[in-house]
Design an enzyme around this catalytic site. Structure first.
Site, PDB file in Angstrom:
ATOM      1  N   HIS A 184      61.196  19.249 -37.343  1.00 32.62           N
ATOM      2  CA  HIS A 184      60.352  19.293 -36.144  1.00 32.62           C
ATOM      3  C   HIS A 184      59.034  20.022 -36.413  1.00 32.62           C
ATOM      4  CE1 HIS A 184      62.736  23.034 -36.073  1.00 32.62           C
ATOM      5  NE2 HIS A 184      61.688  23.583 -35.475  1.00 32.62           N
ATOM      6  N   GLU A 210      59.469  28.187 -30.677  1.00 36.36           N
ATOM      7  CA  GLU A 210      59.105  29.002 -31.831  1.00 36.36           C
ATOM      8  C   GLU A 210      57.778  29.713 -31.603  1.00 36.36           C
ATOM      9  OE1 GLU A 210      59.408  26.885 -35.510  1.00 36.36           O
ATOM     10  OE2 GLU A 210      61.460  26.217 -35.117  1.00 36.36           O
TER      11      GLU A 210
END
Length: 244
Positions: A184, A210
């Site tokens: 990703h 993140e």
């Protein structure tokens, strides 16, 4: 990130018979010849996560696959529930599955703890033979850290072939352990998000999660064109590759 082996959805333990199915599913490598000499007993564990149910498959020798069963994303990446519920009993769980479950728990809820956790051994066939795909996946795992991003072209350069961006895309599609090996985090050089077998919304959620945890500006895309309007931060691997 194709569904590994076409595994059934039920939770439990089962053994593959000897023969072609075993060879496809879990060969045991013996020296340079890659000889398969026994069947694996493949076990499944299903976890609840912020992305919905996640199925882990593996044997005592290592992890086979990670699969999103019912991708779901909350509107806010910080809205992660408590420790993921384990839907299979511990008596059915191998050590690699337990390690992977602990790693995913940390990923979603305490990313700073990830570096101190052991990675499960990987026993999918893609990791048992020398190939560009394996090289790309290992490089991605080793170099592109939490909160970082890299382009397909940059990752190709890091893997030793700057002209193999298209092959890198193919490697991402066949990644059997998404999230653990962070496909990703691979985006287009143009800034577009790029494809993801788990779906665009899942890729956006993972990058935003993140970015939030790393204290960086969020990576987000327009609903019309998928253009990158922000960034989670460039990867150190990208800087080493020296490409945009």
């Amino acid at each position: 990130m194709e569904q590994p082996f076409g595994l059934p959805k039920q939770v439990g333990t089962f053994a593959f018979p000897l023969g072609d199915l075993v060879h496809r599913c879990c060969p045991r490598v013996s020296g340079a010849l890659g000889r398969m000499d026994m069947a694996c007993v493949v076990k499944l564990k299903v976890l609840e996560s912020p992305l919905g149910k996640i199925e882990l498959s593996g044997c005592d020798q290592g992890l086979h696959g990670i699969r999103l069963l019912s991708p779901e994303t909350s509107s806010d990446p910080e809205e992660a529930p408590a420790t993921p519920e384990v839907l299979s009993g511990p008596e059915e769980t191998s050590e690699p599955l337990m390690q992977c479950a602990a790693w995913l728990d940390a990923y979603f809820h305490k990313p700073t703890a990830i570096e101190g956790l052991p990675l499960p051994a990987l026993h999918h066939p893609v990791f048992q033979k020398d190939s560009f795909t394996r090289q790309v996946l290992w490089k991605l795992l080793k170099v592109v850290k939490f909160g970082e991003m890299v382009s397909y072209q940059q990752l190709a350069a890091l893997a030793g072939n700057p002209r193999a961006a298209r092959a890198v895309g193919g490697a991402m599609r066949t990644n059997p352990v998404p999230i653990l090996i962070p496909c990703h985090r691979v985006v287009c050089s143009s800034g577009a998000l790029g494809n993801y077998s788990g779906g665009r919304s899942v890729k956006e959620w993972l990058l935003a999660h993140e970015a939030v945890q790393a204290g960086k500006p969020a990576y987000w895309v327009s609903s019309q064109g998928g253009t990158c309007l922000g960034a989670a931060g460039s990867t150190s691997g990208s800087q080493r590759a020296g490409r945009n």
